[in-house]
Write an enzyme that holds these catalytic residues in place. Structure first.
Site, PDB file in Angstrom:
ATOM      1  N   SER A   1       0.835  -1.196   0.000  1.00  0.00           N
ATOM      2  CA  SER A   1       0.000   0.000   0.000  1.00  0.00           C
ATOM      3  C   SER A   1       0.868   1.243   0.000  1.00  0.00           C
ATOM      4  O   SER A   1       1.873   1.315   0.715  1.00  0.00           O
ATOM      5  CB  SER A   1      -0.902   0.003   1.243  1.00  0.00           C
ATOM      6  N   LYS A   2       0.463   2.239  -0.782  1.00  0.00           N
ATOM      7  CA  LYS A   2       1.189   3.510  -0.812  1.00  0.00           C
ATOM      8  C   LYS A   2       1.161   4.206   0.538  1.00  0.00           C
ATOM      9  O   LYS A   2       2.054   4.988   0.858  1.00  0.00           O
ATOM     10  CB  LYS A   2       0.585   4.431  -1.878  1.00  0.00           C
ATOM     11  N   ARG A   3       0.145   3.914   1.338  1.00  0.00           N
ATOM     12  CA  ARG A   3      -0.002   4.588   2.629  1.00  0.00           C
ATOM     13  C   ARG A   3       0.993   4.080   3.672  1.00  0.00           C
ATOM     14  O   ARG A   3       1.412   4.828   4.544  1.00  0.00           O
ATOM     15  CB  ARG A   3      -1.425   4.422   3.158  1.00  0.00           C
ATOM     16  N   ARG A   4       1.367   2.795   3.601  1.00  0.00           N
ATOM     17  CA  ARG A   4       2.212   2.260   4.668  1.00  0.00           C
ATOM     18  C   ARG A   4       3.512   1.632   4.176  1.00  0.00           C
ATOM     19  O   ARG A   4       4.398   1.337   4.982  1.00  0.00           O
ATOM     20  CB  ARG A   4       1.431   1.219   5.474  1.00  0.00           C
TER      21      ARG A   4
ATOM     22  N   VAL B   1       6.617   1.834  -1.992  1.00  0.00           N
ATOM     23  CA  VAL B   1       6.187   1.173  -3.229  1.00  0.00           C
ATOM     24  C   VAL B   1       6.600   1.925  -4.491  1.00  0.00           C
ATOM     25  O   VAL B   1       6.460   1.387  -5.595  1.00  0.00           O
ATOM     26  CB  VAL B   1       4.654   0.973  -3.242  1.00  0.00           C
TER      27      VAL B   1
END
Length: 482
Positions: A243-246, A249
């Site tokens: 995920s881009k949030r965590r 990537v």
């Protein structure tokens, strides 16, 4: 072996959205398409799906193109076509929707989203119930166009997963045109694929649930669906989808961290797929030509692939170690301070290449070589304290310093420096590893680094002896009575 593009050859497409940095999962999918297109004499079509005007940015589009070029997917190659832009085909999307309406494959519905939810709650179902199927509504503002999902079963023949069956009764009549007349992604995607003569769709498994809907659209528009292939998604250490949030990537971030493109390509290609011969060879390091020639969708694993950054770094270390010197110097140059002597760095470079995990680590490994003559090495206090602890340390350092000071410039080679120290070790009954500890800290300011004798050879006699004598003086001052 790469086959030249042939008329009527397979056409693969990679269709990213320019809404952020380039995801490593997207990079892997692009590489799969690229390998197949080149080997089979086909075409890799880059289509930018830019219809999300609120999130699209021109710099993200250029970022996609630059990132693809970094991993070897270049517009200069005959197998490359594009970029095409989905927004340029909006009229064709709407025209296809109109044909579906006229043929009875689609119908208009005037229920709002809230009304759909209210009906579903009342009926005890999930989603839309087909309320407007037989109401005969004509186009009007606010009305959506829905596809009439047929009865039966849709079977998706997948090159990775085999035949995957979907009961059509579980698929609601999905929207093709929004209430404002704009096309939905599914419709635009299918129309673009048809108009671009796409024969093969290779993408991540997260798109598999959409595939029966797209296959229905292909058939309703009178076209033969493409060959499908859905490769496993990438997951993190917790086995959660990247995920881009965590998670880290962005392909660009790894490039900026000093990961070599060949290392990234090799690593991505072996996520979820093992090249033939890898187990026997005991290695997953393969050239692009070998990967391209061997890649087989039917051999791709079904389970999610763990994106292991430690393993990627291990790949990168191997690739850095094997770089020709001139390529290494070119690759690392941007990471070096502008005022560093490039010839001096080139002299030490062969001795640090096998120790580097990332290109960006190089400056910190050799910065001691570029301190000005009037600046003492910045000592690591913990390393210094440990190195001076043996009772023989100060005496041995003094012996080494004077012996090195007596060497002529012509004798100043790493071999002579090593043999001189080895001869001085004998009375102290110590091994070379221990003997090097204090001289290393005195010269480099740290306990670890490139090979000591090669580093002193590059540094030169005058500066090396100056630093050694500075360390001797420091020791004498610390041991003098108050």
């Amino acid at each position: 072996m790469t086959t030249a593009p042939t008329p009527g050859g397979p056409r693969f497409r990679f269709a990213p959205s320019p809404t952020g940095s380039f995801h490593v999962g997207g990079a892997r999918t692009a590489l799969h398409n690229w390998a197949l297109a080149r080997r089979l004499g086909g075409t890799f079509v880059l289509r930018i799906e830019d219809t999300d005007e609120a999130r699209n940015r021109p710099e993200w589009t250029q970022g996609i193109i630059d990132a693809l070029a970094w991993i070897g997917i270049s517009a200069d190659d005959d197998h490359f076509e594009g970029p095409h832009f989905q927004s340029a085909n909006a009229e064709a999307h709407v025209a296809a929707a109109q044909r579906l309406f006229e043929s009875g494959a689609a119908y208009y519905c005037d229920l709002t989203g809230q009304e759909v939810q209210d009906r579903a709650k009342e009926l005890g179902i999930t989603g839309y119930d087909g309320y407007s199927r037989d109401r005969g509504l004509e186009p009007a503002p606010g009305r959506v166009l829905r596809f009439r999902v047929p009865d039966g079963t849709t079977v998706v023949n997948d090159a990775v997963r085999g035949d995957v069956s979907f009961e059509n009764s579980t698929i609601e009549d999905f929207v093709l045109l929004r209430g404002n007349g704009s096309p939905m992604f599914l419709l635009a995607n299918v129309v673009d694929d048809i108009e671009m003569s796409i024969t093969d769709v290779v993408r991540a498994e997260e798109h598999l649930p959409n595939t029966p809907k797209q296959q229905m659209l292909w058939s309703a528009l009178g076209e033969t669906p493409p060959r499908w292939a859905h490769v496993p998604v990438l997951v993190n250490e917790q086995r959660k989808k990247l995920s881009k949030r965590r998670d880290k990537v962005a392909l660009e971030s790894y490039r900026d961290d000093g990961i070599l493109p060949d290392a990234m390509v090799n690593y991505l290609m072996t996520l979820g797929w093992t090249p033939p011969g890898a187990e026997e060879a005991g290695s997953e390091i393969f050239s692009w030509d070998a990967l391209e020639a061997a890649f087989d969708l039917s051999a791709v694993a079904h389970s999610p692939a763990f994106f292991d950054i430690k393993k990627l770094v291990a790949f990168n270390k191997q690739y850095i170690k094997n770089l020709p010197l001139d390529e290494f110097l070119a690759a690392v140059d941007a990471d070096l301070p502008a005022d560093w002597d490039r010839q001096r760095f080139a002299a030490i470079a062969p001795h640090i290449m096998e120790r580097l995990e990332r290109l960006g680590d190089a400056p910190g490994l050799v910065d001691f070589l570029f301190l000005g003559d009037d600046v003492d090495p910045e000592l690591d206090q913990a390393a210094w304290d440990k190195a001076v602890k043996p009772e023989w340390a100060a005496s041995f350092l003094s012996d080494v310093t004077e012996a090195y000071a007596e060497l002529g410039d012509g004798e100043w080679t790493d071999e002579t420096l090593k043999s001189t120290m080895e001869s001085l070790m004998v009375p102290y009954e110590i091994k070379l590893g221990k003997a090097q500890a204090l001289p290393r800290v005195a010269v480099t300011g740290r306990a670890v680094g490139p090979p000591l004798f090669e580093a002193m050879d590059v540094m030169g006699r005058a500066e090396t002896v100056r630093r050694l004598r500075g360390a001797v003086t420091r020791l004498e001052a610390s041991s003098a009575p108050d």
